[in-house]
Write a protein that holds these residues in place. Structure first.
Motif, PDB file in Angstrom:
ATOM      1  N   VAL A  12       1.042  -1.256  -0.515  1.00  0.00           N
ATOM      2  CA  VAL A  12      -0.282   0.096   0.172  1.00  0.00           C
ATOM      3  C   VAL A  12       1.175   1.386   0.148  1.00  0.00           C
ATOM      4  O   VAL A  12       0.906   2.147  -0.987  1.00  0.00           O
ATOM      5  N   ILE A  13       2.225   1.254   0.681  1.00  0.00           N
ATOM      6  CA  ILE A  13       2.626   2.167   0.998  1.00  0.00           C
ATOM      7  C   ILE A  13       3.870   2.098  -0.497  1.00  0.00           C
ATOM      8  O   ILE A  13       3.292   3.931  -0.906  1.00  0.00           O
ATOM      9  N   ASP A  14       3.976   1.678  -0.908  1.00  0.00           N
ATOM     10  CA  ASP A  14       4.594   1.859  -2.187  1.00  0.00           C
ATOM     11  C   ASP A  14       4.109   2.046  -3.258  1.00  0.00           C
ATOM     12  O   ASP A  14       4.271   3.043  -3.901  1.00  0.00           O
ATOM     13  N   ALA A  15       2.400   1.717  -3.070  1.00  0.00           N
ATOM     14  CA  ALA A  15       1.525   2.124  -4.439  1.00  0.00           C
ATOM     15  C   ALA A  15       1.278   3.383  -4.597  1.00  0.00           C
ATOM     16  O   ALA A  15       0.866   4.311  -5.103  1.00  0.00           O
ATOM     17  N   LEU A  16       1.166   3.953  -3.141  1.00  0.00           N
ATOM     18  CA  LEU A  16       0.984   5.705  -3.379  1.00  0.00           C
ATOM     19  C   LEU A  16       1.905   6.538  -3.088  1.00  0.00           C
ATOM     20  O   LEU A  16       1.929   7.493  -3.533  1.00  0.00           O
ATOM     21  N   ALA A  17       3.345   5.745  -2.838  1.00  0.00           N
ATOM     22  CA  ALA A  17       4.527   6.728  -3.351  1.00  0.00           C
ATOM     23  C   ALA A  17       4.453   6.205  -4.275  1.00  0.00           C
ATOM     24  O   ALA A  17       4.683   8.119  -4.924  1.00  0.00           O
ATOM     25  N   VAL A  32      -4.900   8.709  -6.721  1.00  0.00           N
ATOM     26  CA  VAL A  32      -6.616   6.399  -6.441  1.00  0.00           C
ATOM     27  C   VAL A  32      -6.383   6.265  -7.290  1.00  0.00           C
ATOM     28  O   VAL A  32      -6.030   4.824  -6.825  1.00  0.00           O
ATOM     29  N   VAL A  33      -6.152   6.166  -8.749  1.00  0.00           N
ATOM     30  CA  VAL A  33      -6.745   4.944 -10.016  1.00  0.00           C
ATOM     31  C   VAL A  33      -4.953   4.560  -9.717  1.00  0.00           C
ATOM     32  O   VAL A  33      -5.378   3.517  -9.875  1.00  0.00           O
ATOM     33  N   GLY A  34      -4.114   5.752  -9.665  1.00  0.00           N
ATOM     34  CA  GLY A  34      -2.100   5.504 -10.396  1.00  0.00           C
ATOM     35  C   GLY A  34      -2.061   3.987  -8.998  1.00  0.00           C
ATOM     36  O   GLY A  34      -2.182   2.863  -9.141  1.00  0.00           O
ATOM     37  N   ALA A  35      -2.312   4.297  -7.413  1.00  0.00           N
ATOM     38  CA  ALA A  35      -2.040   3.549  -6.548  1.00  0.00           C
ATOM     39  C   ALA A  35      -2.710   2.789  -6.623  1.00  0.00           C
ATOM     40  O   ALA A  35      -2.672   1.070  -5.865  1.00  0.00           O
ATOM     41  N   THR A  36      -4.049   2.255  -6.926  1.00  0.00           N
ATOM     42  CA  THR A  36      -5.115   1.355  -7.242  1.00  0.00           C
ATOM     43  C   THR A  36      -4.358   0.587  -8.281  1.00  0.00           C
ATOM     44  O   THR A  36      -4.884  -0.785  -8.025  1.00  0.00           O
TER      45      THR A  36
END
Lengths: 177, 177, 177
Positions: free
Chosen positions: C78-83, C166-170
């Motif tokens: 989750v951290i990785d995707a948000l970053a 949101v789209v990129g991380a999801t």
């Protein structure tokens, strides 16, 4: 340059994203480093959208079509030599326009012409071929850059660009033949 | 630094162009990256022609002469240590002059001192030795940079440069002996 | 990003200096290259001391603690995707704010998100995984960047940043699961 980058990407089993990235770096890496070192606003490859678009199209063509055949074998070296001479001339002119001396201008002209290929080689985990073994590109770039500087001293910049491009590209073609 | 770059180029069977390029990158790569990150006009290695000329001469000497012998083995570490301390001090001062904080200044000082060697290693397809195994250079650069920052806080920049250079170079020499 | 850099440093038997350097490069290398290419004063990673400090702390934690366990395996992606999404959004916004077109903005947004990891791979002597084999990061970064550009055209920059993140991380999280 971008075309060669794409061809190498195929050999290394890269995906479409790798193709495009290598094409951009091969074609514009030298100019990008040059502009970052000159520190005069955004690099030309970004402010002029045509650069990126050209590299994208070149990468797409190489990715989709396996270019080969006699016609291509004759045409490609000419395009390649012209691109090399062109980049060397542009890089040198830009350095002189920024008020740099002849040695830094020679450095930036050569960097613009051969830097992209060197960056590509390093990313693909190879010692850049221009540093050893393949001196052709570097020699021609230095030659073209030197011509531009000499004509710059004589206050004939436009003629210098033309002669530099022709001399650099011709020597590159002849030496390879 | 440029001298070491030339010596490594010999080992890797590079030609004259490769020699010169590695000498330039080893000697000035760190400063070039520093100036590109600082983004305040052309990098110093280009505006001051003496930098490139020095690296060219160093590369030429190493290329033509195979330097060795007892005298050289005693002199070289001193030159090397002084160059390291000098680059760390200059890089830190430049970062502080640009109004950066102490942590970025420490980063840029160290980068100036060891960045060129790291770039050279990457181009020669090696994991930079300063990242693992050889911590001497990095430690001395951080030390010299830290001294400059401490004296900068005390508002004694000139004394800081001198002390930083002496401390950094001395530790580097003593640790190696 | 910085965390992953530290983890890789452990595998390659790097020392503490190597850990910190890789953490900084993994986390901020993309943004540093972006800012150097934009050429608008010192790069953000230097002017804002919080960036370097965060990377230092991340490196220290990874160096001292061997992070693992079920909690970490759930939290880390989750951290990785948000970053990733965050870097892509910031890079794109910055390019648009500099007056660049959509294609350069897409290029810089993606570069900011995946450039640091690519630099780290090259330094560790590997062909960057994003160029072949692992297309997940690049795809999500391009997606997030594209969303920001589309909303920028509609003159809704703030909403664009949020949706892009949101789209990129999801997508990054879902595709990995």
């Amino acid at each position: 340059m971008a075309v060669l980058g794409g061809a190498l990407a195929r050999t290394h089993r890269l995906d479409a994203f790798g193709f495009v990235t290598l094409a951009i770096l091969s074609g514009m890496g030298g100019g990008m480093i040059r502009d970052a070192l000159l520190g005069q606003g955004p690099v030309a490859a970004l402010t002029d959208g045509a650069y990126l678009l050209t590299a994208l199209i070149a990468a797409a063509v190489i990715y989709l079509v396996r270019i080969e055949g006699r016609w291509w074998d004759r045409t490609w070296p000419v395009i390649d030599a012209l691109a090399l001479g062109c980049w060397a001339v542009v890089g040198t002119q830009k350095a002189l326009a920024a008020g740099l001396g002849w040695l830094p201008a020679l450095f930036l002209g050569t960097l613009t012409a051969v830097g992209g290929g060197a960056v590509r080689d390093v990313i693909l985990n190879k010692v850049p071929s221009i540093l050893g073994g393949n001196t052709l590109y570097a020699s021609c770039a230095i030659l073209a850059s030197g011509v531009v500087i000499a004509f710059g001293v004589l206050d004939l910049p436009t003629l210098g660009s033309l002669v530099g491009l022709v001399v650099g590209a011709t020597v590159c073609l002849v030496a390879r033949a």
